[in-house]
Design an enzyme around this catalytic site. Structure first.
Site, PDB file in Angstrom:
ATOM      1  N   CYS A 296     -10.561   2.711  -0.139  1.00 43.57           N
ATOM      2  CA  CYS A 296      -9.109   2.798  -0.284  1.00 43.57           C
ATOM      3  C   CYS A 296      -8.718   4.224  -0.648  1.00 43.57           C
ATOM      4  O   CYS A 296      -9.444   4.925  -1.353  1.00 43.57           O
ATOM      5  CB  CYS A 296      -8.608   1.853  -1.375  1.00 43.57           C
ATOM      6  SG  CYS A 296      -8.558   0.137  -0.862  1.00 43.57           S
ATOM      7  N   GLN A 297      -7.561   4.603  -0.175  1.00 41.19           N
ATOM      8  CA  GLN A 297      -7.021   5.928  -0.440  1.00 41.19           C
ATOM      9  C   GLN A 297      -6.747   6.116  -1.940  1.00 41.19           C
ATOM     10  O   GLN A 297      -6.877   7.204  -2.470  1.00 41.19           O
ATOM     11  CB  GLN A 297      -5.732   6.060   0.356  1.00 41.19           C
ATOM     12  CG  GLN A 297      -5.125   7.418   0.412  1.00 41.19           C
ATOM     13  CD  GLN A 297      -3.943   7.428   1.388  1.00 41.19           C
ATOM     14  OE1 GLN A 297      -3.809   6.558   2.231  1.00 41.19           O
ATOM     15  NE2 GLN A 297      -3.116   8.422   1.259  1.00 41.19           N
TER      16      GLN A 297
END
Length: 142
Positions: free
Chosen positions: A51-52
């Site tokens: 995930c960013q």
């Protein structure tokens, strides 16, 4: 409601919006409605890699159904909304149904047009984790 009934409802909800901004706001609003995740569960074991931003997902089995908890760091409203969307579809279902779920609502609502490729990778990681919980708890209940 079944997983597919929940997905159909989400598709109908997305169809109410004409523009991408409204759809994105809907995702953010879903994140705001998430029940708070206990701080103790926001740890590296529950963190979604890929995930960013920092996103956490955990689950518990209660009465033969799997219930999910999820959260993201405060600045990651879209990521939190994506977690909320998945929790809305998968939480409260039987582990084997979660493990085998075909999450067809994602392409049907045009998610690829709403999120960046980095977020799409994070979304895929969230789905993988939630389905893995389904597989793990299916094995424990068999």
């Amino acid at each position: 409601m079944t997983i597919n009934e929940k997905q159909d409802e989400i598709i109908e909800n997305f169809d109410l919006f004409d523009d991408q901004l409204d759809k994105t706001q809907y995702i953010i609003d879903l994140g705001k409605k998430l029940s708070p995740m206990p701080e103790a569960l926001k740890n590296d074991d529950n963190r979604i890699m890929g995930c960013q931003s920092k996103v956490w997902v955990d689950a518990e089995l209660k009465d033969d159904k799997l219930y999910f908890f999820g959260d993201s760091e405060p600045t990651a409203q879209i990521s939190k909304g994506l977690v909320g969307l998945l929790i809305r579809v998968l939480s409260g279902e039987k582990p084997e149904d979660i493990a085998n779920a075909d999450l067809y609502f994602i392409p049907r609502v045009g998610m690829g047009n709403l999120i960046t490729s980095l977020r799409a990778g994070g979304l895929a990681s969230m789905i993988d984790r939630m389905k893995a919980f389904g597989r793990t708890y299916t094995e424990k209940t068999v």
